[in-house]
Design a protein around this motif. Structure first.
Motif, PDB file in Angstrom:
ATOM      1  N   GLU A 164       0.772  -1.159  -0.063  1.00 51.40           N
ATOM      2  CA  GLU A 164      -0.023   0.023   0.030  1.00 51.40           C
ATOM      3  C   GLU A 164       0.855   1.386   0.008  1.00 51.40           C
ATOM      4  O   GLU A 164       0.725   2.183   1.051  1.00 51.40           O
ATOM      5  N   ALA A 167      -0.765   4.913   0.142  1.00 47.80           N
ATOM      6  CA  ALA A 167      -1.629   5.317   1.456  1.00 47.80           C
ATOM      7  C   ALA A 167      -1.393   6.658   1.878  1.00 47.80           C
ATOM      8  O   ALA A 167      -0.157   6.927   2.029  1.00 47.80           O
ATOM      9  N   VAL A 174       0.804  10.627  -5.409  1.00 46.25           N
ATOM     10  CA  VAL A 174       0.384   9.458  -6.072  1.00 46.25           C
ATOM     11  C   VAL A 174       0.961   9.248  -7.354  1.00 46.25           C
ATOM     12  O   VAL A 174       1.395   8.292  -7.981  1.00 46.25           O
ATOM     13  N   GLU A 194      -2.104  -3.008  -3.336  1.00 47.16           N
ATOM     14  CA  GLU A 194      -2.620  -1.669  -3.097  1.00 47.16           C
ATOM     15  C   GLU A 194      -4.503  -1.818  -3.104  1.00 47.16           C
ATOM     16  O   GLU A 194      -4.820  -2.601  -3.948  1.00 47.16           O
ATOM     17  N   HIS A 195      -4.896  -0.774  -2.378  1.00 44.83           N
ATOM     18  CA  HIS A 195      -6.332  -0.596  -2.411  1.00 44.83           C
ATOM     19  C   HIS A 195      -6.919   0.447  -3.341  1.00 44.83           C
ATOM     20  O   HIS A 195      -8.189   0.364  -3.858  1.00 44.83           O
ATOM     21  N   ASP A 196      -6.134   1.249  -3.636  1.00 42.94           N
ATOM     22  CA  ASP A 196      -6.399   2.578  -4.559  1.00 42.94           C
ATOM     23  C   ASP A 196      -6.324   2.127  -5.963  1.00 42.94           C
ATOM     24  O   ASP A 196      -5.336   1.688  -6.541  1.00 42.94           O
ATOM     25  N   THR A 198      -7.636   3.682  -8.646  1.00 41.04           N
ATOM     26  CA  THR A 198      -6.994   4.637  -9.471  1.00 41.04           C
ATOM     27  C   THR A 198      -5.499   4.562  -9.734  1.00 41.04           C
ATOM     28  O   THR A 198      -4.853   4.533 -10.902  1.00 41.04           O
ATOM     29  N   PHE A 199      -4.773   4.091  -8.643  1.00 43.07           N
ATOM     30  CA  PHE A 199      -3.205   4.247  -8.582  1.00 43.07           C
ATOM     31  C   PHE A 199      -2.961   2.878  -9.316  1.00 43.07           C
ATOM     32  O   PHE A 199      -2.155   2.694 -10.267  1.00 43.07           O
TER      33      PHE A 199
END
Length: 240
Positions: A164, A167, A174, A194-196, A198-199
Motif C-alpha cells: 500500500e 496510502a 500518487v 494496493e487498495h487504490d 486509480t493508482f
C-alpha cells in the motif's frame, strides 16, 4: 522482461486457528516484472504479501527467491538475498536527516565512497534531493513514504515489495509514485499490494486478484479489471 523466474510460491497456506486466510496459492514472478496484487478487504492479499516477504511463516507451502527457500529465514538474510520491502507504515529513522537515513541503507552493502555516491543517486531518482538535510520526523506523511522507498531501493535489490505505497498520499504524490514504480520495474522486479484502484490502473501491467484466500483471476491488467467476476467481488457479490 526475462522468462526466468525470480520469485515462486507453491501451495502457500496461512491458518490462524480455524481460519484459513490463504489457501494453497501458487504464484510466479519473472525478472523485470511488475505485478499488482488486488482484492477486497479480507481477501488474503496482505497475508500473502507478508508470507512472500518473510513477515509471516506460512502454515504450509514454500516461497523461493532465485531458487532459495525463504521460509523461516530472518529478515536480514532475506534482504541479503535481494529483496527490499516497504511496509504500510513508513519505517524510517525519525531522529536523522533524510541523507543520513538513506546512508544507513547504502552503508550495509557498499564501501563509504560508493555509499555516498549511491545515496545521492537514489535521492535524485526518488525526487527527494531537496529534502536531504531535513529531519525525517518533521516531514509530511507522503514525504516520509518516499524516504522509506529510497531506503528500500538504495541497496539495489532484485525484487521490491510495496505494501500500500500510495496510502495517505496527495494526488500529485500518487502520480509521482506511479511514475517511480514504473521506472523501478525497468531495473528490477516489483510487487505492489494496493487498495487504490486509480493508482493500480495507472501502473498495472499484470494483476493477480485475491478472493477468499485464493487467486480469483490473473493476467493482463485490462483483461482482469474488465472481468465480471472481479467487478462482482468488489461490489460484494458472491462469485463461483
Amino acid at each position: 522482461m526475462s522468462d526466468e523466474l525470480l520469485l515462486e510460491a507453491s501451495g502457500l497456506t496461512m491458518r490462524f486457528g480455524g481460519v484459513v486466510a490463504v489457501n494453497g496459492v501458487d504464484f510466479a514472478l519473472r525478472h523485470g516484472e511488475l505485478r499488482c496484487l488486488i482484492g477486497p478487504n479480507g481477501a488474503g492479499k496482505s497475508t500473502f504479501f507478508k508470507m512472500l516477504s518473510g513477515q509471516l511463516k506460512p502454515s504450509a507451502g514454500d516461497v523461493r527467491l532465485k531458487g532459495k527457500s525463504l521460509v523461516g529465514l530472518p529478515a536480514a538474510r532475506i534482504a541479503r538475498l535481494g529483496m527490499g520491502i516497504k511496509t504500510q507504515v513508513p519505517s524510517v529513522f525519525d531522529g536523522l536527516s533524510v541523507v543520513e537515513g538513506i546512508r544507513i541503507a547504502t552503508d550495509r552493502v557498499l564501501p563509504p565512497h560508493l555509499s555516498r555516491q549511491r545515496t545521492d543517486e537514489v535521492m535524485e531518482l526518488i525526487g527527494i534531493a531537496a529534502l536531504r538535510d531535513r529531519e525525517v520526523a518533521r516531514l509530511a506523511h507522503g514525504q516520509r513514504q518516499l524516504v522509506e522507498l529510497a531506503m528500500v531501493v538504495a541497496p539495489q535489490p532484485d525484487l521490491i515489495l510495496l505494501d500500500e505505497p500510495a496510502a495517505g498520499m496527495t494526488g500529485k504524490e500518487v502520480e509521482r509514485l506511479g511514475e517511480l514504480v514504473i521506472d523501478l520495474a525497468k531495473i528490477g522486479s516489483v510487487v505492489v499490494v494496493e487498495h487504490d484502484m486509480t493508482f493500480i490502473r495507472r501502473i498495472a501491467r499484470t494483476v493477480t486478484v485475491f478472493n477468499q484466500g485464493r487467486v480469483l483471476a490473473e493476467g493482463a491488467a485490462d483483461d482482469v479489471l474488465a472481468d465480471q467476476r472481479v467487478r462482482d467481488v468488489y461490489l460484494g457479490r458472491d462469485v463461483e
